[in-house]
Design an enzyme around this catalytic site. Structure first.
Site, PDB file in Angstrom:
ATOM      1  N   ALA A 153      60.203  49.768  16.864  1.00 54.10           N
ATOM      2  CA  ALA A 153      61.561  50.052  17.066  1.00 54.10           C
ATOM      3  C   ALA A 153      62.127  49.378  15.648  1.00 54.10           C
ATOM      4  CB  ALA A 153      61.983  48.678  18.056  1.00 54.10           C
ATOM      5  N   GLU A 173      59.570  41.191   8.131  1.00 53.38           N
ATOM      6  CA  GLU A 173      58.347  41.566   8.944  1.00 53.38           C
ATOM      7  C   GLU A 173      57.331  40.274   8.479  1.00 53.38           C
ATOM      8  OE1 GLU A 173      56.719  43.457  11.325  1.00 53.38           O
ATOM      9  OE2 GLU A 173      55.059  41.915  10.824  1.00 53.38           O
ATOM     10  N   ASN A 181      52.497  46.077  17.443  1.00 55.97           N
ATOM     11  CA  ASN A 181      51.692  46.858  18.600  1.00 55.97           C
ATOM     12  C   ASN A 181      51.692  48.150  18.605  1.00 55.97           C
ATOM     13  OD1 ASN A 181      50.878  44.577  19.680  1.00 55.97           O
ATOM     14  ND2 ASN A 181      52.249  44.655  21.410  1.00 55.97           N
ATOM     15  N   GLY A 186      48.084  54.449  20.823  1.00 60.54           N
ATOM     16  CA  GLY A 186      47.934  55.962  20.556  1.00 60.54           C
ATOM     17  C   GLY A 186      49.388  56.590  20.207  1.00 60.54           C
ATOM     18  N   ALA A 295      61.157  35.326  10.691  1.00 60.25           N
ATOM     19  CA  ALA A 295      62.531  34.887  11.120  1.00 60.25           C
ATOM     20  C   ALA A 295      62.304  33.846  12.069  1.00 60.25           C
ATOM     21  CB  ALA A 295      63.308  36.150  11.909  1.00 60.25           C
ATOM     22  N   ASP A 365      58.684  35.473  19.392  1.00 57.61           N
ATOM     23  CA  ASP A 365      59.659  34.846  18.509  1.00 57.61           C
ATOM     24  C   ASP A 365      60.944  35.274  18.717  1.00 57.61           C
ATOM     25  OD1 ASP A 365      57.313  33.819  17.289  1.00 57.61           O
ATOM     26  OD2 ASP A 365      57.423  34.801  15.283  1.00 57.61           O
ATOM     27  N   ARG A 425      48.359  52.197  35.319  1.00 58.52           N
ATOM     28  CA  ARG A 425      47.716  51.105  34.736  1.00 58.52           C
ATOM     29  C   ARG A 425      47.923  49.841  35.416  1.00 58.52           C
ATOM     30  NH1 ARG A 425      50.526  51.009  28.957  1.00 58.52           N
ATOM     31  NH2 ARG A 425      49.454  53.114  28.870  1.00 58.52           N
ATOM     32  N   HIS A 534      51.636  44.633  27.913  1.00 60.87           N
ATOM     33  CA  HIS A 534      52.881  44.725  27.753  1.00 60.87           C
ATOM     34  C   HIS A 534      53.729  43.734  28.484  1.00 60.87           C
ATOM     35  CE1 HIS A 534      56.241  47.276  26.583  1.00 60.87           C
ATOM     36  NE2 HIS A 534      56.934  46.956  27.261  1.00 60.87           N
TER      37      HIS A 534
HETATM   38  P1  ADP Z   1      58.302  47.363  19.235  1.00 59.46           P
HETATM   39  O1  ADP Z   1      57.143  48.256  19.828  1.00 59.46           O
HETATM   40  O2  ADP Z   1      59.081  46.570  20.132  1.00 59.46           O
HETATM   41  O3  ADP Z   1      58.638  47.702  17.803  1.00 59.46           O
HETATM   42  P2  ADP Z   1      55.870  46.055  17.832  1.00 59.46           P
HETATM   43  O4  ADP Z   1      55.024  45.195  18.319  1.00 59.46           O
HETATM   44  O5  ADP Z   1      55.658  47.419  17.376  1.00 59.46           O
HETATM   45  O6  ADP Z   1      57.181  46.110  18.862  1.00 59.46           O
HETATM   46  O7  ADP Z   1      56.689  45.460  16.442  1.00 59.46           O
HETATM   47  C1  ADP Z   1      57.270  44.193  16.440  1.00 59.46           C
HETATM   48  C2  ADP Z   1      57.064  43.566  15.138  1.00 59.46           C
HETATM   49  O8  ADP Z   1      57.850  42.616  14.882  1.00 59.46           O
HETATM   50  C3  ADP Z   1      55.715  43.299  14.522  1.00 59.46           C
HETATM   51  O9  ADP Z   1      55.201  44.026  13.401  1.00 59.46           O
HETATM   52  C4  ADP Z   1      55.530  41.721  14.387  1.00 59.46           C
HETATM   53  O10 ADP Z   1      54.437  41.399  13.307  1.00 59.46           O
HETATM   54  C5  ADP Z   1      56.993  41.367  13.906  1.00 59.46           C
HETATM   55  N1  ADP Z   1      57.568  40.413  13.968  1.00 59.46           N
HETATM   56  C6  ADP Z   1      57.246  39.385  15.219  1.00 59.46           C
HETATM   57  N2  ADP Z   1      58.021  38.282  15.320  1.00 59.46           N
HETATM   58  C7  ADP Z   1      58.763  38.251  13.939  1.00 59.46           C
HETATM   59  C8  ADP Z   1      59.252  37.335  13.368  1.00 59.46           C
HETATM   60  N3  ADP Z   1      59.506  35.847  13.785  1.00 59.46           N
HETATM   61  N4  ADP Z   1      59.742  37.445  12.108  1.00 59.46           N
HETATM   62  C9  ADP Z   1      59.592  38.905  11.486  1.00 59.46           C
HETATM   63  N5  ADP Z   1      58.779  39.985  12.076  1.00 59.46           N
HETATM   64  C10 ADP Z   1      58.381  39.497  13.346  1.00 59.46           C
END
Ligand code: ADP
Length: 606
Positions: A153, A173, A181, A186, A295, A365, A425, A534
């Site tokens: 996202a 990040e 995730n 996939g 964050a 978080d 699933r 999920h």
């Molecule tokens: P989505 O599929 O909703 O995009 P993802 O799991 O692919 O979710 O990505 C979420 C991202 O947010 C991950 O890369 C994770 O490491 C990052 N993340 C989670 N918590 C924090 C935080 N507190 N600060 C910065 N990045 C974060």
């Protein structure tokens, strides 16, 4: 009269003397009940919204009690102080962790306690380092659009924001690399009317059918207006990924449980290549990515508008601002055992013994941060288990594509089938969790191994699995023996299933998709367990991807997309819907934030 006056005076003097004695008695009792060395010290620290005043009671070199005398912290943040009181008293030390999501309040509170203790003759046993905590704040990180979380996202929102002309876009990040995730998936993308369907002559799909599948698959718990946006924009977004971002798709597609027809596009190189393509595009477009930056807390202005976050990078606190908007994209909370146990309303046993397919970073978080500023959380009780995962790691088997996209059987420890292998699933997980040892065994014949090139495409997974003792290749008898499953029963199960294929009706589980025979060996058999996959719940958004508070009002400046949000997949997310969700709402969040008007602007080229 004079005599009477004298009597009155006499009685008064007696009464005064009596009560004075009583008061002295009471006071001395009070003084006696207070141990000699108990002291109450007051202290002051700087919180998020002003001074925090505390009183600390110390007795026998122990911190006995802490009272919050005054503070102006936002409601909700005071909870952090209450938790810190428990921690400090239990440890008899101010060397405690700050509460995630309430960093400034925590630090302000801890420094108030330290300030109080500095007035005491500090003793070794009190273990107090009375140095004031310096909040090393660097205020120089300004962007037009700030995105929290660099997963699917986050990167989608960044690309969209940049292509709409945002002058500066920053992603923070917390991991040293992006992807979350999404990298572990996939990368599948369900889109009705897609080009592979056209190639394959599938004409009976439509937005309406897709909408129904998502809504019904989510047990009618999704917000219809959000489900509709997802359904209506899927194809445009698939085209955007292919034609604008440069994601390469295979010529084949798959049919996931809960979808009425085959409509799932599958990118080359799965999740890793998918997310790397997004990252490359974002960087090419000038998006700035700050890795290793976590964050912790939103910054709001005096009107309550979210204007940035406080984040920690290499132990240093930094402030990042998003002048036009802040987009929350931190994913769900599948890897947070405490949270999933607190919220789960479905399984009742999502303790640490149930593994997760999630990245360890996915611990909620963003949900905690948003909750702390009054965002509404919805659907938090719905947590999805993925049914087919490696028992040694908790991660899903990519080889499970054999079952999803072709033909495989799932059997239990007794050698019997227990479910339609093509079910959703959710239903397969429900069935598996009640099997002996909550374990299933997937059986794949040599024809499928060859057709899907399992030994080429998933060579590493296979080799690791052989080493881990969770995958075996051999005759039916050898496989069964390896996993201690009765051979005769396995043979009987295969014969029975094959007879259903011949007659065209699976009398046991009513399977209709890919009803093909299990043919010759050598076979691959692998053991698998359920794993948290999920989390459907999260912050509530409206059709502009703007975050709503508990009264249903928008929180100005704050948008959210992806797994951090709730209300789209309702009680259950169908396979291959996660990426369409991140792309659809990631793009909408970017459009709303860049245009700064909080209204839905349709995605795509319509
Ligand atoms: P989505 O599929 O909703 O995009 P993802 O799991 O692919 O979710 O990505 C979420 C991202 O947010 C991950 O890369 C994770 O490491 C990052 N993340 C989670 N918590 C924090 C935080 N507190 N600060 C910065 N990045 C974060």
């Amino acid at each position: 009269m004079k005599k009477n006056k004298g009597i009155v005076w006499f009685i008064l003097i007696i009464l005064i003397a009596f009560f004075s004695l009583k008061i002295i008695e009471l006071n001395s009792e009070k003084i006696e009940s207070q141990p000699e060395d108990a002291v109450t010290l007051s202290g002051i620290g700087k919180g998020k919204s002003g001074d925090i005043l505390v009183e600390v009671v110390i007795n026998n070199k122990k911190i006995k009690h802490i009272e919050i005398i005054e503070h102006n912290e936002t409601p909700g943040f005071d909870k952090a102080m209450v938790r810190l009181i428990d921690d400090i008293v239990a440890k008899n030390s101010v060397d405690v962790d700050v509460i995630t999501g309430s960093t400034i309040t925590s630090k302000g509170f801890i420094s108030a306690v330290k300030n109080a203790l500095s007035k005491y003759e500090v003793d070794e046993e009190l273990n107090v380092d009375i140095e004031e905590v310096e909040t090393n704040v660097d205020d120089n990180y300004q962007s037009e659009i700030l995105i929290i979380g660099g997963g699917g996202a986050g990167f989608t929102a960044a690309i969209e924001a940049a292509s709409l002309g945002a002058k500066s876009v920053t992603i923070i990040e917390k991991m040293p690399f992006g992807g979350g995730n999404t990298r572990m998936s996939g990368g599948e993308f369900a889109a009705p009317g897609n080009w592979v369907q056209v190639e394959e002559g599938i004409e009976n799909d439509s937005v309406e059918l897709f909408y129904n599948d998502i809504y019904e698959g989510g047990y009618r718990q999704g917000k219809p207006e959000l489900v509709r946006i997802l359904a209506e924009n899927a194809l445009d977004n698939a085209l955007w990924l292919r034609d604008f971002v440069g994601v390469k798709y295979r010529d084949e597609q798959s049919w996931y449980g809960g979808h009425t027809v085959a409509r799932t596009l599958w990118p080359e190189g799965d999740g890793p290549k998918y997310i790397d393509t997004l990252i490359k595009k974002a960087l090419d477009m000038g998006v700035n990515v700050e890795y290793n930056t976590r964050a912790e807390e939103f910054i709001q202005n005096e009107d309550g508008r979210v204007i940035g976050v406080i984040a920690v990078n290499n132990g240093i606190e930094k402030r990042f601002y998003g002048n036009k908007g802040v987009i929350l994209a931190t994913g769900g909370f599948g890897a947070n055992v405490e949270m999933r146990m607190e919220y789960d309303t479905q399984w009742g046993r999502l303790d640490a013994s149930i593994p997760t397919t999630n990245s360890p970073a996915i611990v909620g978080d963003g949900i905690v941060m948003a909750d702390n500023i009054g965002a509404n959380l919805i659907g938090m009780g719905a947590i999805q288990l993925y049914p087919v995962n490696n028992p040694a790691t908790g991660n899903y088997y990519f080889m499970d594509y054999a079952r999803l996209m072709s033909n495989a059987l799932l059997i239990n420890k007794e050698g019997k089938r227990f479910v339609d292998e093509k079910e959703t699933r959710d239903n397969i997980a429900k069935a598996t969790i009640f099997q002996p040892s909550a374990t299933s065994y997937e059986l794949i014949d040599s024809k499928v191994i060859e057709e899907m090139d399992l030994e080429g495409k998933y060579r590493d997974e296979l080799l690791r699995g052989y080493d881990q003792g969770v995958i075996f290749k051999g005759t039916l008898e050898e496989c069964s023996k390896f996993f201690d499953i009765p051979v005769e029963q396995v043979e009987h199960t295969v014969e029975r299933y094959n007879s259903f294929v011949e007659s065209g009706a699976d009398l046991d589980f009513n399977r209709t998709k890919d009803l093909r025979k299990i043919e010759e060996g050598p076979y691959i058999m692998f053991a698998s367990v359920v794993s948290v996959h999920h989390t459907m719940g999260g912050v509530e958004i409206d059709i502009s991807a703007q975050v709503l508070n508990e009264n249903g009002d928008r929180i100005e400046g704050l948008y959210a997309a992806g797994e951090v949000t709730g209300g789209i997949h309702g009680g259950n997310r169908l396979g291959s819907l996660s990426i369409p969700d991140t792309v659809t709402f990631g793009r909408i969040a970017a459009r709303s934030a860049v245009n700064n008007e909080g209204v839905f602007i349709p995605v795509g080229n319509k």
